[in-house]
Scaffold this motif. Structure first.
Motif, PDB file in Angstrom:
ATOM      1  N   ALA A  51      27.473  -9.659 -35.932  1.00 17.45           N
ATOM      2  CA  ALA A  51      27.650 -10.281 -34.619  1.00 17.45           C
ATOM      3  C   ALA A  51      29.113 -10.642 -34.380  1.00 17.45           C
ATOM      4  O   ALA A  51      29.650 -10.441 -33.288  1.00 17.45           O
ATOM      5  N   ARG A  52      29.765 -11.140 -35.409  1.00 20.40           N
ATOM      6  CA  ARG A  52      31.181 -11.496 -35.288  1.00 20.40           C
ATOM      7  C   ARG A  52      32.032 -10.255 -34.989  1.00 20.40           C
ATOM      8  O   ARG A  52      32.902 -10.272 -34.129  1.00 20.40           O
ATOM      9  N   ARG A  53      31.749  -9.153 -35.720  1.00 20.41           N
ATOM     10  CA  ARG A  53      32.477  -7.896 -35.485  1.00 20.41           C
ATOM     11  C   ARG A  53      32.241  -7.396 -34.055  1.00 20.41           C
ATOM     12  O   ARG A  53      33.174  -6.951 -33.378  1.00 20.41           O
ATOM     13  N   ALA A  54      30.993  -7.480 -33.612  1.00 23.52           N
ATOM     14  CA  ALA A  54      30.673  -7.020 -32.262  1.00 23.52           C
ATOM     15  C   ALA A  54      31.415  -7.845 -31.215  1.00 23.52           C
ATOM     16  O   ALA A  54      31.910  -7.306 -30.222  1.00 23.52           O
ATOM     17  N   PHE A  55      31.527  -9.133 -31.457  1.00 19.36           N
ATOM     18  CA  PHE A  55      32.227  -9.994 -30.507  1.00 19.36           C
ATOM     19  C   PHE A  55      33.731  -9.738 -30.544  1.00 19.36           C
ATOM     20  O   PHE A  55      34.383  -9.657 -29.498  1.00 19.36           O
ATOM     21  N   ASP A  56      34.286  -9.606 -31.746  1.00 17.05           N
ATOM     22  CA  ASP A  56      35.732  -9.450 -31.887  1.00 17.05           C
ATOM     23  C   ASP A  56      36.231  -8.038 -31.578  1.00 17.05           C
ATOM     24  O   ASP A  56      37.306  -7.871 -31.016  1.00 17.05           O
ATOM     25  N   ALA A  57      35.472  -7.024 -31.967  1.00 19.18           N
ATOM     26  CA  ALA A  57      35.964  -5.649 -31.866  1.00 19.18           C
ATOM     27  C   ALA A  57      35.048  -4.715 -31.084  1.00 19.18           C
ATOM     28  O   ALA A  57      35.389  -3.549 -30.892  1.00 19.18           O
ATOM     29  N   SER A  59      32.665  -3.187 -27.896  1.00 19.47           N
ATOM     30  CA  SER A  59      33.005  -2.790 -26.532  1.00 19.47           C
ATOM     31  C   SER A  59      32.525  -3.790 -25.483  1.00 19.47           C
ATOM     32  O   SER A  59      33.146  -3.921 -24.428  1.00 19.47           O
ATOM     33  N   TRP A  60      31.445  -4.513 -25.751  1.00 21.52           N
ATOM     34  CA  TRP A  60      30.849  -5.392 -24.734  1.00 21.52           C
ATOM     35  C   TRP A  60      31.833  -6.432 -24.175  1.00 21.52           C
ATOM     36  O   TRP A  60      31.940  -6.561 -22.947  1.00 21.52           O
ATOM     37  N   PRO A  61      32.569  -7.155 -25.005  1.00 17.25           N
ATOM     38  CA  PRO A  61      33.481  -8.161 -24.443  1.00 17.25           C
ATOM     39  C   PRO A  61      34.598  -7.564 -23.585  1.00 17.25           C
ATOM     40  O   PRO A  61      35.187  -8.264 -22.762  1.00 17.25           O
ATOM     41  N   GLU A  67      30.317  -2.273 -15.675  1.00 18.92           N
ATOM     42  CA  GLU A  67      29.847  -1.523 -16.850  1.00 18.92           C
ATOM     43  C   GLU A  67      28.704  -2.272 -17.532  1.00 18.92           C
ATOM     44  O   GLU A  67      27.721  -1.652 -17.965  1.00 18.92           O
ATOM     45  N   ARG A  68      28.826  -3.572 -17.653  1.00 17.05           N
ATOM     46  CA  ARG A  68      27.756  -4.365 -18.249  1.00 17.05           C
ATOM     47  C   ARG A  68      26.488  -4.264 -17.411  1.00 17.05           C
ATOM     48  O   ARG A  68      25.384  -4.145 -17.944  1.00 17.05           O
TER      49      ARG A  68
END
Length: 127
Positions: A51-57, A59-61, A67-68
């Motif tokens: 989850a941390r990787r997804a938030f930091d790196a 595409s969603w953020p 696009e979202r």
């Protein structure tokens, strides 16, 4: 009987860190529905790191609101197409009447559409 052997972490199925299993039982009559891995501290640590990787790196953020919205719209379409399947599974899991669970699942599609419409009209940036 449903037998799930892996956890879903970071967008993929991975083996659990431990060997313990959890029985999933039908609350109406306590019959066995299936088994799933019992997550332990290692599994939780992997999920938090993903989850941390997804938030930091991920595409969603970095996606624009449009696009979202496209991703959420696709999800809503896929969810609506399988609402009967979800209702059946939830009915088995919770022992809720199928007529009630089906009505709730079918009500999700209009809610999703309303939220997406609201997101499309929201001024995401004020200049």
């Amino acid at each position: 009987m449903l037998e799930i052997s892996q956890n879903f972490i970071g967008g993929k199925r991975i083996p659990p860190c431990g060997n313990e299993r959890l029985e999933v039982r039908f609350s109406y009559d306590d019959s066995l529905v299936g088994t799933v891995p019992l997550a332990n501290r290692g599994d939780v640590d992997l999920a938090v790191a993903a989850a941390r990787r997804a938030f930091d790196a991920g595409s969603w953020p970095r996606m624009a609101p449009e696009e979202r919205q496209a991703v959420l719209s696709k999800f809503a379409t896929l969810h609506a197409a399988r609402s009967d399947e979800f209702a059946s599974f939830i009915c088995t899991e919770n022992a809720s009447p199928l007529w009630f669970t089906s009505a709730v699942q079918q009500g999700v599609a209009p809610q999703n559409a309303a939220y997406l419409d609201a997101a499309k009209s929201y001024p995401w940036e004020i200049r």
